[in-house]
Every structure is written in C-alpha cells, then in structure tokens.
Enzyme design. Structure first.
Site, PDB file in Angstrom:
ATOM      1  N   LYS A 135       0.830  -1.198   0.000  1.00 55.46           N
ATOM      2  CA  LYS A 135       0.000   0.000   0.000  1.00 55.46           C
ATOM      3  C   LYS A 135       0.870   1.256   0.000  1.00 55.46           C
ATOM      4  CE  LYS A 135      -0.813   0.153   5.025  1.00 55.46           C
ATOM      5  NZ  LYS A 135      -0.175   1.447   5.286  1.00 55.46           N
TER       6      LYS A 135
ATOM      7  N   MET B 144      -2.659   5.809  12.790  1.00 51.13           N
ATOM      8  CA  MET B 144      -2.450   6.080  11.371  1.00 51.13           C
ATOM      9  C   MET B 144      -3.011   4.937  10.530  1.00 51.13           C
ATOM     10  SD  MET B 144       1.226   8.089  11.388  1.00 51.13           S
ATOM     11  CE  MET B 144       2.120   7.006  12.488  1.00 51.13           C
ATOM     12  N   CYS B 145      -2.180   3.979  10.171  1.00 53.78           N
ATOM     13  CA  CYS B 145      -2.611   2.957   9.212  1.00 53.78           C
ATOM     14  C   CYS B 145      -3.681   2.016   9.768  1.00 53.78           C
ATOM     15  CB  CYS B 145      -1.410   2.176   8.716  1.00 53.78           C
ATOM     16  SG  CYS B 145      -0.194   3.220   7.862  1.00 53.78           S
ATOM     17  N   VAL B 146      -3.574   1.658  11.049  1.00 49.76           N
ATOM     18  CA  VAL B 146      -4.589   0.782  11.634  1.00 49.76           C
ATOM     19  C   VAL B 146      -5.938   1.478  11.649  1.00 49.76           C
ATOM     20  CG1 VAL B 146      -5.335  -0.382  13.744  1.00 49.76           C
ATOM     21  CG2 VAL B 146      -2.963  -0.579  12.997  1.00 49.76           C
TER      22      VAL B 146
ATOM     23  N   THR C 104      -7.416   2.148   8.033  1.00 51.19           N
ATOM     24  CA  THR C 104      -7.922   0.940   7.396  1.00 51.19           C
ATOM     25  C   THR C 104      -9.216   0.467   8.055  1.00 51.19           C
ATOM     26  OG1 THR C 104      -5.677   0.297   6.774  1.00 51.19           O
ATOM     27  CG2 THR C 104      -7.343  -1.436   6.793  1.00 51.19           C
TER      28      THR C 104
END
Length: 212
Positions: A108, A140-142, A145
C-alpha cells in the site's frame, strides 16, 4: 452506518457499551495485519511493547489460518530514505507468509489499506463480512484501514492488545508527550461505537469467509 452500506447478508454490527470488555465476540472471517514490518517491531525504531504485539499478531495469524479465515498482510511502501522504503531490510514483513487462496500480501502507498490497493476487491471477492484489524501504527494505518472497513459496511474488531504505535513527543510550550499506550487507546475509540475495540486478541475467533 445504514443497511445500504452493509455487505449483502452481513449482520448488524455488535455495539457494546462503550468501555465494556467484549469477552466473546462473534467470529470474523478475515484478519488484516497492518504493516508488521521489521522497522516497526525490531531494533531501535520498534514500537513500545513490540514483543507483546508480535506475540498477539503471531497468535491471531495462526488461528486465522487454522480456522480458514482470509489473512491479508498489508505492507507499507515508505518514501525514499524512510525506514520502510521498499526493498530495504526495514520494509520486509516480520511474519512469515504462507501464500495461497486464503493468505496474501497487499502493498500500500498510503495509510488507508483500501486506498489505491486491491484490498476492497479481495474482501468482496472472498465474501468477507467481518474483519479483525491489528498491527501498526494505531492512529495512522490501523485506524485509517479500520475506518474505511466500517464505512464499507464490514463488522470490524480492533483487539486492544494487538495494535501499537510510538509515543507522541512533547512540543515545548504547546503540549506534553503522550505515551504510546494512550495514543493507541484513543485511536481505537475514535472509530466510534460501531467498531469493537474492547476485545483482547485472545477472544477473537475466526471462521471461513462468508460465514461470519
């Protein structure tokens, strides 16, 4: 979240009382492992509590495989010079991958694992209805998503002991430092009441896609 945004046949989200532990959540049919890469869980750049995090993600992956759930490893492509720049040691996934129809790696370019990737199509094609999201970084990413998964109508479990981040440093004259554990907790709760954020990793159970 309305019925029109929920995948066909998906059950309504479990919405426990805020702050109440979820001891026995229903099974999920996919596990999304977010950016558990060498740079973030080993060495000087590891998140606080990295060993515990890896213990939890290792267990989740093993049980998801055993029970036939879809396992998706997200791998972040950092910019040039970053600790997760593609094809550098820090970019490599920490967990061994068993490639096959029920386990895959999706690279990603942004925080959100759905944005400019095949993740959405993979989940839809597999008939997934519910996902557990674990990994780094919590805020952030957790979170990004998990938030998109919620917006797409999936039931989302974010086990509180299976995601982590770094401390937020102090800014003199503006704010004190914020411990990583606090950042993680707030990031999860910011997802709102539709996300299940009070279950421990050990309580998450799995089933084959389409059965959750």
């Amino acid at each position: 979240m309305t019925d029109s945004t929920r995948p066909t046949g998906a059950p309504a989200p479990n919405t426990p009382v805020a702050g109440a532990p979820v001891a026995d959540p229903p099974p999920v049919d996919a596990l999304i492992v977010v950016d558990v890469q060498t740079a973030f869980v080993t060495g000087d750049g590891a998140v606080p509590g990295a060993e515990r995090l890896v213990d939890r993600t290792t267990d989740l992956i093993a049980r998801a495989r055993r029970d036939g759930a879809l396992v998706v490893h997200l791998q972040n492509d950092g910019p040039p010079g970053s600790e997760d720049e593609p094809h550098t040691p820090g970019w490599e996934l920490h967990h061994r991958v068993e490639p096959g129809p029920r386990e895959l790696v999706i690279r990603k370019p942004e925080d959100d694992g759905f944005r400019r990737t095949s993740l959405g199509g993979v989940l839809t094609g597999a008939g997934v209805r519910a996902v557990a999201v674990c990994g780094v970084m919590s805020e952030m990413c957790v979170q990004a998503t998990a938030r998109t998964a919620l917006a797409r109508g999936y039931r989302v479990v974010v086990p509180y002991d299976a995601h982590a981040t770094q401390d937020v440093p102090a800014v003199p004259g503006i704010a004190e430092a914020v411990p990583a554990a606090t950042v993680s907790r707030v990031a999860a709760y910011a997802l709102g009441s539709d996300a299940e954020v009070t279950a421990p990793a050990a309580a998450v159970t799995f089933t084959a896609p389409g059965r959750a």
